[in-house]
Scaffold this motif. Sequence first.
Motif, PDB file in Angstrom:
ATOM      1  N   GLU A   1     -24.777  33.882  11.084  1.00 43.85           N
ATOM      2  CA  GLU A   1     -25.919  34.247  11.368  1.00 43.85           C
ATOM      3  C   GLU A   1     -24.888  35.842  12.361  1.00 43.85           C
ATOM      4  OE1 GLU A   1     -29.995  34.876  14.273  1.00 43.85           O
ATOM      5  OE2 GLU A   1     -28.690  32.652  13.788  1.00 43.85           O
ATOM      6  N   SER A   2     -24.187  36.110  13.053  1.00 45.11           N
ATOM      7  CA  SER A   2     -23.678  37.201  13.500  1.00 45.11           C
ATOM      8  C   SER A   2     -22.437  37.227  13.903  1.00 45.11           C
ATOM      9  CB  SER A   2     -23.337  36.857  14.814  1.00 45.11           C
ATOM     10  OG  SER A   2     -23.295  35.945  15.278  1.00 45.11           O
ATOM     11  N   PHE A   3     -21.757  36.480  12.953  1.00 41.26           N
ATOM     12  CA  PHE A   3     -20.227  37.206  11.881  1.00 41.26           C
ATOM     13  C   PHE A   3     -19.485  36.458  11.087  1.00 41.26           C
ATOM     14  CE2 PHE A   3     -19.954  33.722  14.922  1.00 41.26           C
ATOM     15  CZ  PHE A   3     -18.672  32.357  14.308  1.00 41.26           C
ATOM     16  N   TYR A   4     -18.820  36.714   9.899  1.00 37.18           N
ATOM     17  CA  TYR A   4     -18.190  35.906   9.344  1.00 37.18           C
ATOM     18  C   TYR A   4     -17.335  35.420   9.809  1.00 37.18           C
ATOM     19  CZ  TYR A   4     -20.739  38.361   5.720  1.00 37.18           C
ATOM     20  OH  TYR A   4     -21.555  38.537   4.548  1.00 37.18           O
ATOM     21  N   PHE A   5     -16.337  34.314   9.316  1.00 40.40           N
ATOM     22  CA  PHE A   5     -15.211  33.874  10.411  1.00 40.40           C
ATOM     23  C   PHE A   5     -14.397  33.132   8.378  1.00 40.40           C
ATOM     24  CE2 PHE A   5     -12.688  29.850  11.139  1.00 40.40           C
ATOM     25  CZ  PHE A   5     -12.264  30.553  12.590  1.00 40.40           C
ATOM     26  N   ILE A   6     -12.895  33.608   8.654  1.00 36.31           N
ATOM     27  CA  ILE A   6     -11.839  33.625   7.749  1.00 36.31           C
ATOM     28  C   ILE A   6     -10.609  32.557   7.646  1.00 36.31           C
ATOM     29  CG2 ILE A   6     -10.080  34.607   5.761  1.00 36.31           C
ATOM     30  CD1 ILE A   6     -13.643  36.666   7.027  1.00 36.31           C
ATOM     31  N   THR A   7     -10.241  31.502   7.105  1.00 34.61           N
ATOM     32  CA  THR A   7      -8.986  31.114   7.493  1.00 34.61           C
ATOM     33  C   THR A   7      -8.405  31.612   6.507  1.00 34.61           C
ATOM     34  OG1 THR A   7      -7.376  29.556   8.664  1.00 34.61           O
ATOM     35  CG2 THR A   7      -8.958  28.973   6.940  1.00 34.61           C
ATOM     36  N   MET A   8      -7.170  31.696   6.849  1.00 34.66           N
ATOM     37  CA  MET A   8      -6.307  32.020   5.898  1.00 34.66           C
ATOM     38  C   MET A   8      -4.328  31.450   6.045  1.00 34.66           C
ATOM     39  SD  MET A   8      -5.905  36.420   4.596  1.00 34.66           S
ATOM     40  CE  MET A   8      -5.275  37.052   5.407  1.00 34.66           C
ATOM     41  N   TYR A   9      -3.984  31.498   4.726  1.00 30.95           N
ATOM     42  CA  TYR A   9      -2.733  30.998   4.840  1.00 30.95           C
ATOM     43  C   TYR A   9      -1.767  31.982   4.418  1.00 30.95           C
ATOM     44  CZ  TYR A   9       1.548  28.375   4.210  1.00 30.95           C
ATOM     45  OH  TYR A   9       3.261  27.609   4.195  1.00 30.95           O
ATOM     46  N   THR A  10      -1.438  33.057   4.610  1.00 27.77           N
ATOM     47  CA  THR A  10      -0.570  34.370   3.416  1.00 27.77           C
ATOM     48  C   THR A  10       0.912  33.960   3.001  1.00 27.77           C
ATOM     49  OG1 THR A  10      -1.896  35.992   4.828  1.00 27.77           O
ATOM     50  CG2 THR A  10       0.122  36.854   4.833  1.00 27.77           C
ATOM     51  N   PRO A  11       0.725  33.811   1.971  1.00 27.44           N
ATOM     52  CA  PRO A  11       2.015  33.325   1.525  1.00 27.44           C
ATOM     53  C   PRO A  11       3.895  34.180   2.173  1.00 27.44           C
ATOM     54  CG  PRO A  11       0.271  34.832  -0.822  1.00 27.44           C
ATOM     55  CD  PRO A  11      -0.392  35.367   1.005  1.00 27.44           C
ATOM     56  N   ASN A  12       4.132  33.526   2.067  1.00 25.02           N
ATOM     57  CA  ASN A  12       5.410  33.722   2.274  1.00 25.02           C
ATOM     58  C   ASN A  12       5.947  34.691   0.966  1.00 25.02           C
ATOM     59  OD1 ASN A  12       8.530  33.970   3.044  1.00 25.02           O
ATOM     60  ND2 ASN A  12       7.541  32.325   4.712  1.00 25.02           N
ATOM     61  N   SER A  13       7.023  35.968   2.154  1.00 21.97           N
ATOM     62  CA  SER A  13       7.498  36.243   0.961  1.00 21.97           C
ATOM     63  C   SER A  13       9.171  36.071   0.111  1.00 21.97           C
ATOM     64  CB  SER A  13       8.415  38.109   1.715  1.00 21.97           C
ATOM     65  OG  SER A  13       7.308  38.934   2.070  1.00 21.97           O
ATOM     66  N   LYS A  14       9.109  34.824   1.087  1.00 16.18           N
ATOM     67  CA  LYS A  14      10.262  34.129   0.425  1.00 16.18           C
ATOM     68  C   LYS A  14      11.418  34.704   1.111  1.00 16.18           C
ATOM     69  CE  LYS A  14       8.053  31.438  -3.222  1.00 16.18           C
ATOM     70  NZ  LYS A  14       8.718  30.564  -3.263  1.00 16.18           N
ATOM     71  N   ARG A  15      12.552  34.230   1.075  1.00 17.38           N
ATOM     72  CA  ARG A  15      13.922  34.310   1.523  1.00 17.38           C
ATOM     73  C   ARG A  15      14.417  35.255   1.391  1.00 17.38           C
ATOM     74  NH1 ARG A  15      17.035  31.107   5.852  1.00 17.38           N
ATOM     75  NH2 ARG A  15      15.694  29.414   5.272  1.00 17.38           N
ATOM     76  N   ASP A  16      14.767  35.647  -0.231  1.00 18.04           N
ATOM     77  CA  ASP A  16      14.938  36.343  -0.966  1.00 18.04           C
ATOM     78  C   ASP A  16      14.657  37.361  -1.274  1.00 18.04           C
ATOM     79  OD1 ASP A  16      13.952  35.532  -2.511  1.00 18.04           O
ATOM     80  OD2 ASP A  16      14.641  34.692  -3.945  1.00 18.04           O
ATOM     81  N   LEU A  17      13.059  37.210  -0.399  1.00 15.32           N
ATOM     82  CA  LEU A  17      12.346  38.646  -0.523  1.00 15.32           C
ATOM     83  C   LEU A  17      11.573  39.002  -2.070  1.00 15.32           C
ATOM     84  CD1 LEU A  17      13.450  41.472   1.633  1.00 15.32           C
ATOM     85  CD2 LEU A  17      11.611  39.077   2.336  1.00 15.32           C
ATOM     86  N   ALA A  18      11.557  37.580  -2.861  1.00 15.21           N
ATOM     87  CA  ALA A  18      11.291  37.543  -4.317  1.00 15.21           C
ATOM     88  C   ALA A  18       9.567  37.767  -4.221  1.00 15.21           C
ATOM     89  CB  ALA A  18      10.970  35.777  -4.814  1.00 15.21           C
ATOM     90  N   ARG A  19       9.275  37.948  -3.094  1.00 18.06           N
ATOM     91  CA  ARG A  19       7.508  37.273  -4.097  1.00 18.06           C
ATOM     92  C   ARG A  19       6.791  38.633  -2.891  1.00 18.06           C
ATOM     93  NH1 ARG A  19       3.480  32.118  -3.359  1.00 18.06           N
ATOM     94  NH2 ARG A  19       2.000  32.798  -4.178  1.00 18.06           N
ATOM     95  N   LEU A  20       8.040  39.805  -2.482  1.00 13.35           N
ATOM     96  CA  LEU A  20       7.699  40.803  -1.196  1.00 13.35           C
ATOM     97  C   LEU A  20       6.263  41.502  -2.152  1.00 13.35           C
ATOM     98  CD1 LEU A  20       7.535  42.323   1.505  1.00 13.35           C
ATOM     99  CD2 LEU A  20       9.429  43.252   0.700  1.00 13.35           C
TER     100      LEU A  20
END
Length: 251
Positions: free
Chosen positions: A97-116
């Motif tokens: 009624e008075s707010f939105y609630f979001i849970t999120m698991y943000t993607p990891n950029s990977k050790r070599d930053l391949a997913r940055l």
Amino acid sequence: MRFVSWNVNGIRACVKKGFLDYFHKVDADIFCIQESKLQEGQIQLELEGYEQYWNYAERKGYSGTAIFTKIKPLSVSYGVGDLDTEAEGRIITLEFESFYFITMYTPNSKRDLARLDERLEWEDAIRTYLLQLEQVKPVILCGDLNVAHQEIDLKNPKSNRGNSGFTVEEREKMTKLLDAGFVDSFRYKYPEKTDAFTWWSYMSKVRERNIGWRIDYFIVSSSLADKIGDAQIHSEVLGSDHCPILLELEQ
């Protein structure tokens, strides 16, 4: 109201390590998890008094989120618009009624930053989404956001500079989100608190020596800031490489 977020790194394994004991003890109004690492039907959690909402990844044993709530939401959604999140089960939004609630698991950029690059696109899409919701009512976002925002948020900032989770680009995206009208609840309450971490490597003695990172957050609309009663890190709770975090909001 009491909210809890925990990256459980596999809910089935975490249940065997005391998850339910903590769940019942903390008695949250809304409790959410990230990295559930299962598919539908692979676990039956008996959580009396709670509605359960799960977002499963298509890939087996990977990612996934869930929210357990005592308060029935007005609506539930999974993913964000055109962002391809459904395949990895990373986002659940509940409207109350008075707010939105979001849970999120943000993607990891990977050790070599391949997913940055993909990660940075994700950050922009999420910020746009949160701002759209915020135009309607205040927002509470929680989860493993896979970034240590400031040097105070990890034990060894110098040696980790440029590494996944502590790149300039990722940190700047968090700054941009906060500057858009949101508050990091823990830093709002404890701006100078050091050695406050939520994730530790499984390497030998790392957790015992508290060589960690703070990458799990409750981010709230700035309009809710003065209602933050407390923001806690329950680092004593084992069962995962992350620990639970708690937010108390005055109604």
